[in-house]
Design an enzyme around this catalytic site. Sequence first.
Site, PDB file in Angstrom:
ATOM      1  N   CYS A 317      36.882 118.886  43.430  1.00  0.00           N
ATOM      2  CA  CYS A 317      36.909 118.267  42.103  1.00  0.00           C
ATOM      3  C   CYS A 317      38.236 117.561  41.856  1.00  0.00           C
ATOM      4  CB  CYS A 317      36.642 119.310  41.016  1.00  0.00           C
ATOM      5  SG  CYS A 317      37.809 120.679  41.018  1.00  0.00           S
ATOM      6  N   GLU A 351      34.027 114.025  41.692  1.00  0.00           N
ATOM      7  CA  GLU A 351      33.775 115.076  42.672  1.00  0.00           C
ATOM      8  C   GLU A 351      33.591 114.370  44.013  1.00  0.00           C
ATOM      9  OE1 GLU A 351      32.686 119.484  42.279  1.00  0.00           O
ATOM     10  OE2 GLU A 351      33.245 117.992  40.787  1.00  0.00           O
TER      11      GLU A 351
END
Length: 359
Positions: A317, A351
């Site tokens: 992330c 992401e």
Amino acid sequence: MTFDSQAYAAQLEDKVTRLRDLLAPFDAPEPTVFDSPLQNFRLRAEFRLWREGGERHYAMFSQDDKRTPILIEEFPIASLRINQLMPQLKAAWQASAALSHKLFQVEFLTTLAGDAMITLCYHRPLDEHWHAAATKLATDLGVSIIGRSKGKREVLGLDYVVEKLDVGGRTFSYRQPEGAFTQPNGTVNQKMLNWAYEALGDRSDDLLELYCGNGNFTLPLATRVRKVLATEISKTSVNAALSNLAENAVDNVTLVRLSAEELTEALNEVRPFRRLHGIDLKSYEFGSVFVDPPRAGMDPDTCELTRRFDNILYISCNPETLAANIAQLHDTHRITRCALFDQFPWTHHMESGVLLTRR
């Protein structure tokens, strides 16, 4: 804000360029890009309540100004279910002192499968009047309701929602508990799971998974290998993962409540752990490791642990810490697959995923 497809495409291309530039020193292949719906993609939302004009309103605050509320009537990035529930809940608290008295925060959690939960947070104890009003509200809205007050919790219905995701031609069912981490963008999460499933491939050896959460990746990836050893430190997530494994009849996973750092010590035989009692680490033939670390990425010791595996499947992330971890591993592993998942459209966050294979 406006949800213009051209503006979205331009912003997504900026993210692709940023990821490409970060991974360029490692000769990464061109990333596969998985886009998001432009709106109604976010399955959870949290609002403070703000009194103005004698009424309570949904409110949020900008990163730059924590004092001035932004009053919210609708929230287009949130799921359709959340947008349907918001005015219904507001009408209910406006009509009920038992619901509105000292109510200061509201949290919504929904799923692609249509489930929904509302958490109501109060600066007062919850009494029988609240219980009666909230019970009726849960029935009227068709949701579970959780009341929170000074460390106490009252559950009306279930304390989790159920999500169903299709991966590799199979539907997996997930319990997502109140208060535990879940992927906010369900559509992109499903794309991410399918990418990881394809990237790992069918294998005859074993998988080590660090930071397994509620089993989001564990369930589909377990169907690709002989057996899985998965780690997680959150009790809530561990319990959800165990329920999800049982619900989906996935029986080749052993889950241990250890941090990545503790597991490193266990595998290196630095010291024994009671939580590993009865688990023979030497019986595993690990060919791959799957990591989905927090924003800080893997610490250097955990990064070194992953080096011993032929395949490192890494979901990140934070592309900056991903690049830093790859730099540590680059002398022994190369990037063979790369992907960008737009979990957070209309923000700079992204992401990403890579498959690293031994040189």
